[in-house]
Design a protein around this motif. Structure first.
Motif, PDB file in Angstrom:
ATOM      1  N   LYS A  47      12.949 -19.533  51.804  1.00  0.00           N
ATOM      2  CA  LYS A  47      12.326 -20.450  52.911  1.00  0.00           C
ATOM      3  C   LYS A  47      13.293 -21.374  53.117  1.00  0.00           C
ATOM      4  O   LYS A  47      13.585 -21.658  54.347  1.00  0.00           O
ATOM      5  N   SER A  48      13.809 -22.315  52.318  1.00  0.00           N
ATOM      6  CA  SER A  48      14.748 -23.422  52.665  1.00  0.00           C
ATOM      7  C   SER A  48      16.231 -22.551  53.261  1.00  0.00           C
ATOM      8  O   SER A  48      16.600 -23.443  54.214  1.00  0.00           O
ATOM      9  N   THR A  49      16.724 -21.639  52.792  1.00  0.00           N
ATOM     10  CA  THR A  49      17.851 -20.897  53.588  1.00  0.00           C
ATOM     11  C   THR A  49      17.529 -20.704  54.806  1.00  0.00           C
ATOM     12  O   THR A  49      18.210 -21.092  55.792  1.00  0.00           O
ATOM     13  N   ALA A 170      10.225 -28.875  58.806  1.00  0.00           N
ATOM     14  CA  ALA A 170       9.901 -29.629  57.583  1.00  0.00           C
ATOM     15  C   ALA A 170       9.693 -28.736  56.205  1.00  0.00           C
ATOM     16  O   ALA A 170       9.152 -27.493  56.213  1.00  0.00           O
ATOM     17  N   ASP A 171      10.745 -29.165  55.252  1.00  0.00           N
ATOM     18  CA  ASP A 171      10.760 -28.211  54.113  1.00  0.00           C
ATOM     19  C   ASP A 171       9.964 -29.074  53.059  1.00  0.00           C
ATOM     20  O   ASP A 171      10.336 -29.988  52.440  1.00  0.00           O
ATOM     21  N   GLU A 172       8.630 -28.489  52.713  1.00  0.00           N
ATOM     22  CA  GLU A 172       7.841 -28.907  51.767  1.00  0.00           C
ATOM     23  C   GLU A 172       7.702 -30.414  51.714  1.00  0.00           C
ATOM     24  O   GLU A 172       7.561 -31.109  51.021  1.00  0.00           O
ATOM     25  N   PRO A 173       7.353 -30.944  52.893  1.00  0.00           N
ATOM     26  CA  PRO A 173       6.840 -32.229  53.139  1.00  0.00           C
ATOM     27  C   PRO A 173       5.729 -33.087  52.502  1.00  0.00           C
ATOM     28  O   PRO A 173       5.843 -34.281  52.323  1.00  0.00           O
TER      29      PRO A 173
HETATM   30 MG    MG Z   1      13.075 -24.223  49.201  1.00  0.00          MG
END
Ligand code: MG
Ligand code: ADP
Length: 239
Positions: A47-49, A170-173
């Motif tokens: 996901k983050s990638t 947004a990454d796990e905000p």
């Molecule tokens: Mg991640």
């Protein structure tokens, strides 16, 4: 109309000793104006990638990123040259608000505009307007340490909105927030998509907010396991 963002058949492979970690292995996602898109999946599923590639912070090993129909990133792209493009077009929000501790909420937001050469007075006026819009009118003069986690995250969202970007990533905000504050932040993203017609893509583990999303991509081992439109997305909650 073309999508604000299209990540097409993206791969990201990291060499690791004799093997290769396939962080992303052929992923296609898109976000149109006014859409709130969810990215879900287990830890380590890519996901983050994907968000780093979509945000033009990392080039893909293979595949391409299109912004309003134009190819802006591919394996040979020089992303350093896209700094101004990124600042004008993409707002980032992370798990931690990462506010500057010695600046007020207002100045944290205004700074994002001043970096873009907006005169100080104008930057502060607009920052004030944004914070009021996000329900923080009574907090403008507070430094981050005086704000709750949810308030800090809303300041970070105001900062991401400062340049009026068509795309918010947004990454796990909400990972550090309780369920009530999480819901408020997710509803805020929904409003931003609706009222600004921005494209908002949010990585989250919080399946309780799934009703707010237009579409959810479920990641697994660097691939997309399923693509659910909101009606079907509720089945994810049951798992
Ligand atoms: Mg991640
Ligand atoms: P998620 O955000 O879904 O938890 P990530 O995108 O962070 O997953 O990571 C996906 C996979 O790629 C994981 O196995 C992770 O260890 C690996 N990975 C991510 N970034 C790097 C990197 N810079 N170097 C090597 N491996 C990486």
């Amino acid at each position: 109309m073309s999508a604000t963002l299209l990540v097409e058949d993206a791969r990201k492979h990291f060499p690791s000793g004799d093997t290769v970690v396939r962080a992303l292995d052929g992923v296609t996602v898109e976000a149109r104006p006014g859409e709130l898109i969810g990215i879900m999946g287990a830890s380590g599923s890519g996901k983050s990638t994907m968000l780093l590639i979509a945000g033009l912070l990392e080039p893909p090993t293979d595949g391409a990123v299109y912004f309003r129909g134009e190819c802006v990133s591919h394996p040979e792209a020089d992303l350093d040259r896209l700094r101004d493009f990124r600042r004008r077009n993409i707002g980032f929000v992370f798990q931690k608000a990462n506010l500057i501790p010695f600046l007020s909420a207002l100045d944290n937001v205004a700074l994002a505009l001043q970096i873009d050469d907006v005169p100080v007075a104008q930057a502060r006026d607009y920052a004030h307007e944004l914070l009021v819009e996000l329900g923080l009118g009574h907090r403008v003069d507070n430094r981050p340490a005086r704000l709750s986690g949810g308030e800090q995250q809303r300041v970070a969202i105001a900062r991401a909105l400062a340049n009026d970007p068509p795309l918010i990533l947004a990454d796990e905000p909400t990972a550090a927030l309780d369920s009530v504050r999480s819901r408020q932040v997710m509803e805020l993203f929904r409003t931003i998509a609706d009222e600004r017609q921005a494209s908002v893509m949010v990585v989250t583990h919080d399946s309780r907010s799934i009703d707010l999303f237009d579409r959810v991509y479920e990641f697994s081992d660097g691939r997309i396991l399923s693509e659910n439109h909101s009606a079907a997305a509720s089945t994810l909650v049951a798992r």
